[in-house]
Design a protein around this motif. Structure first.
Motif, PDB file in Angstrom:
ATOM      1  N   ASP A 162     -82.947  22.131 -87.729  1.00 30.06           N
ATOM      2  CA  ASP A 162     -83.913  21.056 -87.946  1.00 30.06           C
ATOM      3  C   ASP A 162     -83.243  19.763 -87.501  1.00 30.06           C
ATOM      4  O   ASP A 162     -82.211  19.376 -88.059  1.00 30.06           O
ATOM      5  CB  ASP A 162     -84.298  20.938 -89.425  1.00 30.06           C
ATOM      6  N   TRP A 194     -93.520  18.065 -87.992  1.00 34.05           N
ATOM      7  CA  TRP A 194     -92.504  18.852 -87.303  1.00 34.05           C
ATOM      8  C   TRP A 194     -93.135  19.642 -86.166  1.00 34.05           C
ATOM      9  O   TRP A 194     -94.336  19.918 -86.175  1.00 34.05           O
ATOM     10  CB  TRP A 194     -91.786  19.805 -88.268  1.00 34.05           C
ATOM     11  N   CYS A 215     -88.145  17.092 -86.447  1.00 31.93           N
ATOM     12  CA  CYS A 215     -88.786  16.724 -87.709  1.00 31.93           C
ATOM     13  C   CYS A 215     -88.801  15.207 -87.853  1.00 31.93           C
ATOM     14  O   CYS A 215     -87.763  14.560 -87.693  1.00 31.93           O
ATOM     15  CB  CYS A 215     -88.014  17.314 -88.889  1.00 31.93           C
TER      16      CYS A 215
END
Length: 119
Positions: free
Chosen positions: A73, A103, A117
Motif C-alpha cells: 500500500d 485506493w 491509497c
C-alpha cells in the motif's frame, strides 16, 4: 520482548535491478545491488529488497484459487497524478475503475499487485 526485528521486505522477481528502479522512481531513494539482489533505500530510511527468482510467475489478482501472496500500500497525496506517474513507469491497472474509492490497484512491471491509497 521481541525475538527478532524486521530486516526487509523482499520481492521475488525476474530482474531485481529493474524492479528496484521502478520502485525508486515511485518512492524516491537509491538502488544498490546487482542482477541477483538489489535494495531500494527510500528517503525515509526504509528499505525494500528484490531477489532474482528464476522461473518467477507473478501472482494473479483477484483470483480465489491463486493467492496474491502480499501487496504494498503506497500512500499518495493525489491519486490521479500518482496513477499517471506509475502507469508512465510501466505499472499496469488491475482495479482502477471505481473513482469514488480512496485506493486503486495496479501491478508493478514484474506483476506484483500494489495499491495507491489517498492519505
Amino acid at each position: 520482548m521481541a525475538l527478532a526485528k524486521l530486516g526487509a521486505v523482499v520481492l521475488d522477481c525476474p530482474d531485481p535491478r529493474a524492479l528496484a528502479g521502478f520502485y525508486a522512481e515511485v518512492l524516491g531513494g537509491t538502488v544498490e545491488g546487482d542482477d541477483e539482489w538489489a535494495v531500494l533505500k527510500a528517503p525515509d530510511g526504509r528499505s525494500l529488497a528484490f531477489q532474482a527468482a528464476p522461473g518467477f510467475v507473478p501472482p494473479k489478482w483477484p483470483a480465489p484459487d491463486h493467492s496474491q501472496q502480499f501487496h504494498l500500500d503506497l500512500t499518495v497525496d493525489d491519486l490521479d497524478a500518482a496513477e499517471k506517474g506509475v502507469l508512465a513507469l510501466g505499472a499496469g491497472p488491475l482495479d482502477t475503475e471505481d473513482r469514488s474509492r480512496t485506493w486503486r490497484v495496479y501491478t508493478d512491471p514484474a506483476g506484483h499487485p500494489f495499491c495507491l491509497c489517498a492519505c
